[in-house]
Design a protein around this motif. Structure first.
Motif, mmCIF file in Angstrom:
data_model
loop_
_atom_site.group_PDB
_atom_site.id
_atom_site.type_symbol
_atom_site.label_atom_id
_atom_site.label_comp_id
_atom_site.label_asym_id
_atom_site.label_seq_id
_atom_site.Cartn_x
_atom_site.Cartn_y
_atom_site.Cartn_z
ATOM 1 N N SER A 111 -3.710 -6.690 -5.038
ATOM 2 C CA SER A 111 -4.960 -6.346 -4.344
ATOM 3 C C SER A 111 -4.737 -5.152 -3.418
ATOM 4 C CB SER A 111 -5.469 -7.543 -3.539
ATOM 5 O OG SER A 111 -5.825 -8.594 -4.402
ATOM 6 N N LYS A 128 -2.686 -2.791 -3.620
ATOM 7 C CA LYS A 128 -2.409 -1.524 -4.321
ATOM 8 C C LYS A 128 -3.644 -0.890 -4.924
ATOM 9 C CE LYS A 128 2.314 -2.778 -5.524
ATOM 10 N NZ LYS A 128 3.023 -1.890 -4.583
ATOM 11 N N GLN A 129 -4.753 -1.611 -4.929
ATOM 12 C CA GLN A 129 -5.901 -1.156 -5.723
ATOM 13 C C GLN A 129 -6.453 0.204 -5.281
ATOM 14 O OE1 GLN A 129 -6.896 -2.343 -8.575
ATOM 15 N NE2 GLN A 129 -5.456 -4.043 -8.509
ATOM 16 N N GLU A 130 -6.523 0.458 -3.982
ATOM 17 C CA GLU A 130 -7.116 1.729 -3.580
ATOM 18 C C GLU A 130 -6.296 2.904 -4.106
ATOM 19 O OE1 GLU A 130 -7.639 2.538 0.589
ATOM 20 O OE2 GLU A 130 -8.703 4.395 0.163
ATOM 21 N N ASN A 131 -4.972 2.810 -3.930
ATOM 22 C CA ASN A 131 -4.122 3.896 -4.415
ATOM 23 C C ASN A 131 -4.034 3.937 -5.928
ATOM 24 O OD1 ASN A 131 -3.484 5.223 -2.049
ATOM 25 N ND2 ASN A 131 -1.848 3.775 -1.543
ATOM 26 N N SER A 175 -10.055 -1.492 -8.748
ATOM 27 C CA SER A 175 -10.332 -0.423 -7.793
ATOM 28 C C SER A 175 -11.792 -0.008 -7.953
ATOM 29 C CB SER A 175 -9.398 0.768 -8.048
ATOM 30 O OG SER A 175 -9.345 1.592 -6.908
ATOM 31 N N HIS A 176 -12.329 0.628 -6.911
ATOM 32 C CA HIS A 176 -13.746 0.976 -6.961
ATOM 33 C C HIS A 176 -13.994 2.197 -7.849
ATOM 34 C CE1 HIS A 176 -11.945 3.281 -3.692
ATOM 35 N NE2 HIS A 176 -12.785 4.223 -4.045
ATOM 36 N N GLY A 178 -8.206 12.828 -3.902
ATOM 37 C CA GLY A 178 -8.960 11.668 -4.346
ATOM 38 C C GLY A 178 -10.445 11.968 -4.448
ATOM 39 N N ILE A 223 0.854 -1.194 0.000
ATOM 40 C CA ILE A 223 0.000 0.000 0.000
ATOM 41 C C ILE A 223 0.888 1.243 0.000
ATOM 42 C CG2 ILE A 223 -1.775 1.270 1.272
ATOM 43 C CD1 ILE A 223 -2.592 -1.447 2.542
ATOM 44 N N GLY A 243 -6.563 3.442 -7.791
ATOM 45 C CA GLY A 243 -7.744 4.253 -8.107
ATOM 46 C C GLY A 243 -7.471 5.735 -7.912
ATOM 47 N N TYR A 244 -6.679 6.043 -6.888
ATOM 48 C CA TYR A 244 -6.293 7.448 -6.656
ATOM 49 C C TYR A 244 -5.503 7.974 -7.858
ATOM 50 C CZ TYR A 244 -4.481 11.597 -4.270
ATOM 51 O OH TYR A 244 -4.167 12.885 -3.918
#
Lengths: 185, 389
Positions: free
Chosen positions: B94, B96-99, B140-141, B239, B68, B101-102
């Motif tokens: 998995s 790394k996905q949130e960032n 990512s969402h 974000g 992350i 998306g950022y």
């Protein structure tokens, strides 16, 4: 187009240095101008479990880089027999350690049960069984000149282990030259 | 173009290189000067090699506390002006996905390598899979565009790594480089002398009067200019959904305008982004669609089938996302059936079925942690040809 294709497998268990010796052989063959694809399978443990290192050698391009029909098979552990045997070509060269891989299925292969690990132990370290096997493999298959593999071993060996590795490689050539009758299996 | 057969004959510059090492060397050749990562099998050789290569070019290598943080560091370094990259596998991808998306939302150029290993969860660390095809696109969402490239040989990893940086920088987007464990740890003889000529692109930097600068205002090309830190441009990155001035907004018009631009940025450049290889598709009754090591197996299977009178062809997406759909439609126009061999339960097949709606599409799925063998594909082609003749 794909040129004449030769496939080599070195099979055993994790920690025997199979991938290292396959990389040395790959380097020797690449230096010879051959196209090489070298792959491996290993377990997520630093010791043990089935491990194999494969080489596909070709004069032309290598389309599919994994082994499909093995010409030369080196076995340093009984564990490697089952997953490797179905890939053997008719009349393939099989080199097996007589102590660690005593039982081979019947077949029309040209088999050599050699004292690979015992020779390494006599040289002072079972860790160089991979180098003994490499010497025997090059000697019996004629896949490249002896000078080429020596050069590759020199390049890839830390200085402190160079003499031991070269001695082990030479011992591999020697045990391959001794007339050993094919073991009955 | 057949990338594999186009490899030049062995010459002085031919060397034996693994896929992961090729990726690392290509990254520095492309101008990458920052890598943050956390080692994970089977991608670790990329980090290992870059820890040696980056210091030689005054680059920065950081082993972070986890995946992350590594992804966050890559975003920060890119905002600081450096071409930046991370590499990971399976569970790390998995994380790394949130960032990721950022980076997509804030339009931060970066390259993320994901070496596909068996999953789900910790799965099979040393075994190959191709089961992150959908995660690479939708991991990512929220709704966001992204580019993913899927090389199939050591040489192609080198070329596509360079192209990944070019695309990331040119279009201000994260680019995922997606390849399986087999290709990652495969060593092949490659000639890098004739390698990819690109890798010298510069992102669009802010210029002109600082007072007029708006960080997310784009002119006709839909690509906002990035401010080089210290160059005097005031900026704000978040974000949260933002308007042209970079500050958060939930104004429906501004939100719609920004997201539409984000998509149009890539949609309008498909000619430059899409890439693929076709082999013998012109007269093929069976067209195979495959990536990575499965495509290499398909190449052999096609030759074997053709020798026996079954006309098979291969369509290989090199740009996997956005999916080169127009090219596939053309390649499969005359095919009686399509076969999708892949190391998962049918992810690529979903996309092929969407693109070729109504056409017979069969899957060949292996998820045992082993690569699909040419003989398995050849058998499927033969059976499928009998079915449709």
């Amino acid at each position: 187009m794909q040129g004449a294709r030769t496939e080599i497998r070195i099979g055993g268990t994790g920690g025997q240095g199979l991938i290292l010796c396959a990389k040395m052989l790959a380097a020797a063959l690449a230096a010879d101008g051959r196209r090489v694809a070298q792959s491996q399978t290993y377990e997520p443990t630093s010791r043990g479990g089935f491990c194999k290192a494969d080489l596909v050698v070709s004069s032309g391009e290598v389309d599919f880089p994994l082994a499909t029909a093995v010409d030369h098979l080196v076995l340093l552990d009984q564990l490697a027999v089952k997953p490797s045997w179905p890939l053997l070509k008719e009349g393939a060269l099989v080199i097996a350690d007589e102590r660690l891989c005593p039982k081979l299925p019947p077949g029309d292969d040209s088999r050599h049960h050699l004292p690979i690990s015992r020779t390494a132990l006599e040289l002072g370290s079972e860790r160089v069984a991979n180098m003994v096997a490499l010497g025997a493999l090059v000697a019996l298959s004629g896949i490249c000149a002896r000078g080429r593999i020596e050069e590759a071993v020199r390049k890839a060996t830390p200085r402190g282990f160079l003499h031991l590795n070269l001695d082990a490689l030479a011992a591999g050539f020697s045990i391959a030259a001794e007339p050993i009758p094919a073991a009955a299996s | 173009m057949n990338v594999v057969s186009a490899m030049p004959a062995p010459a002085a510059d031919v060397r034996l290189l693994s896929g992961n090492h090729a990726c690392a060397l290509a990254a520095t050749a492309a101008g990458c000067r920052f890598f943050a990562g956390y080692p994970i099998t089977p991608s670790s050789e990329i980090a290992e090699r870059l820890s040696l290569e980056l210091p030689k070019v005054d680059g920065v290598f950081v082993q972070m506390e986890d995946e992350i943080a590594a992804m966050a560091a890559v975003i920060g370094a890119s905002m600081g002006g450096l071409k930046s990259m991370t590499a990971t596998s399976g569970p790390g991808f998995s994380l790394k996905q949130e960032n990721l998306g950022y980076a997509a939302g804030a339009e931060i150029p970066c390259v993320i390598v994901n070496v596909m290993r068996g999953g789900p969860s910790t799965g099979m660390p040393t075994r190959p899979s191709q089961a992150d095809i959908m995660q690479a696109r939708w991991g990512s969402h929220g709704d966001y565009p992204l580019i993913a490239l899927a090389p199939a040989s050591v040489r192609e990893i080198y070329d596509e790594t360079i192209r990944a940086f070019d695309l990331a920088e040119l279009y201000r987007t994260p680019v995922v480089l997606l390849y399986d464990q087999v290709i990652a740890q495969l060593s092949e003889t490659v000639a890098l002398g004739a390698a990819h000529p690109r890798g010298r692109v510069e992102r669009k930097w802010a210029s002109g009067p600082a007072a007029d600068y708006k960080p997310y205002a784009a002119d006709g090309d839909a690509i906002p200019a990035m401010p080089l830190p210290g160059a005097g441009y005031r900026t704000h990155t978040t974000g949260l959904t933002h308007a042209e001035d970079g500050f958060p907004t939930q104004n429906p018009e501004a939100v719609t305008r920004n997201l539409s631009r984000l998509f149009s940025k890539l949609d309008g450049r498909r000619d430059a982004i899409d890439s693929w290889e076709t082999i013998h598709c012109e007269d093929a009754e069976i067209v195979i669609v495959a990536i990575g090591i499965s495509a290499r197996a398909a190449m052999r299977a096609i030759e074997e089938c053709r020798a026996k009178g079954v006309r098979a062809g291969l369509f290989r997406p090199v740009t996997l996302w956005p999916f080169p759909q127009a090219a596939l439609r053309e390649a499969a126009a005359k095919a009686k059936a399509v076969l999708v061999p892949e190391m998962n339960t049918g992810q690529l097949r979903l996309e092929v079925e969407r693109v070729l709606a109504g056409a017979p599409v069969k899957g060949l799925n292996l998820f045992s942690g082993e690569a699909i063998a040419p003989a398995q594909i050849a058998a499927s082609i033969t059976a499928l040809a009998k079915e449709v003749r």
